[in-house]
Design a protein around this motif. Sequence first.
Motif, short mmCIF file in Angstrom:
data_model
loop_
_atom_site.label_atom_id
_atom_site.label_comp_id
_atom_site.label_asym_id
_atom_site.label_seq_id
_atom_site.Cartn_x
_atom_site.Cartn_y
_atom_site.Cartn_z
N SER A 177 9.60 0.02 2.84
CA SER A 177 10.75 -0.58 2.16
C SER A 177 11.10 0.07 0.82
CB SER A 177 10.48 -2.07 1.93
OG SER A 177 9.34 -2.22 1.10
N HIS A 178 10.18 0.85 0.25
CA HIS A 178 10.42 1.43 -1.06
C HIS A 178 10.08 2.92 -1.03
CE1 HIS A 178 10.17 -2.81 -2.04
NE2 HIS A 178 10.62 -2.56 -3.25
N GLU A 179 10.66 3.65 -1.93
CA GLU A 179 10.31 5.05 -2.11
C GLU A 179 9.32 5.11 -3.26
OE1 GLU A 179 10.46 8.89 -0.82
OE2 GLU A 179 11.73 7.28 -0.01
N GLY A 180 8.18 5.75 -3.03
CA GLY A 180 7.15 5.83 -4.06
C GLY A 180 7.20 7.14 -4.82
N PHE A 181 6.79 7.09 -6.07
CA PHE A 181 6.75 8.28 -6.91
C PHE A 181 5.40 8.35 -7.60
CE2 PHE A 181 11.14 7.02 -6.56
CZ PHE A 181 11.81 8.23 -6.37
N LYS A 182 4.92 9.55 -7.83
CA LYS A 182 3.68 9.76 -8.54
C LYS A 182 3.89 10.86 -9.57
CE LYS A 182 0.78 8.11 -4.93
NZ LYS A 182 0.01 6.97 -5.22
N LEU B 245 0.85 -1.18 0.00
CA LEU B 245 0.00 0.00 0.00
C LEU B 245 0.88 1.23 0.00
CD1 LEU B 245 0.15 1.27 3.13
CD2 LEU B 245 -1.37 -0.63 3.58
N THR B 246 0.27 2.35 -0.32
CA THR B 246 0.95 3.63 -0.19
C THR B 246 0.08 4.50 0.70
OG1 THR B 246 -0.12 4.59 -2.14
CG2 THR B 246 2.01 3.50 -2.48
N SER B 247 0.72 5.46 1.35
CA SER B 247 0.00 6.42 2.17
C SER B 247 0.70 7.76 2.01
CB SER B 247 0.00 5.99 3.64
OG SER B 247 -0.79 6.87 4.41
#
Length: 154
Positions: free
Chosen positions: A146-151, A125-127
């Motif tokens: 654990s990961h870096e998210g990008f949008k 999931l992302t928050s």
Amino acid sequence: MTAPSYPLSFRTAQHDDLPAIIALLSDDPLGATREGNEYEAAYHAAFMAIQAQRGNSLIVAEHQNKVVGVLQLTLIPGLSRGGMLRAQLESVRVSSQHRGLGIGRKMLEYAIAHARTAGCGMVQLTSDKQRTDALRFYEGLGFAPSHEGFKLML
């Protein structure tokens, strides 16, 4: 009310639940700036698309026949990690009037059990980084950042 004595049931969302779901999505400072009834046609179209797509569902949590929580659970087949099936959680919301009663925890436990039964090897999931309480909540349930998210907004 305390969480252990708080009766809760889960079911797949129906179209009649859409107004309650929209209200949940806009029931916090971030959601209030980007959700609302002015998008009714778009919400209807998205709801129909979710219902039509295999492995994609909206789950509502109910207390005394009232929707008090929602989440979207999507099963994603993938090639990475040896072809692992994963579950993506989105739009996890609990009514502001019902937060702190363990509803979010029960919702996530329900979703994780569903993912496990479906054969998923991971739930992700992302928050939004601004939702610091949510970030602590997810980490408390064992989710790791654990990961870096990008949008990229289009």
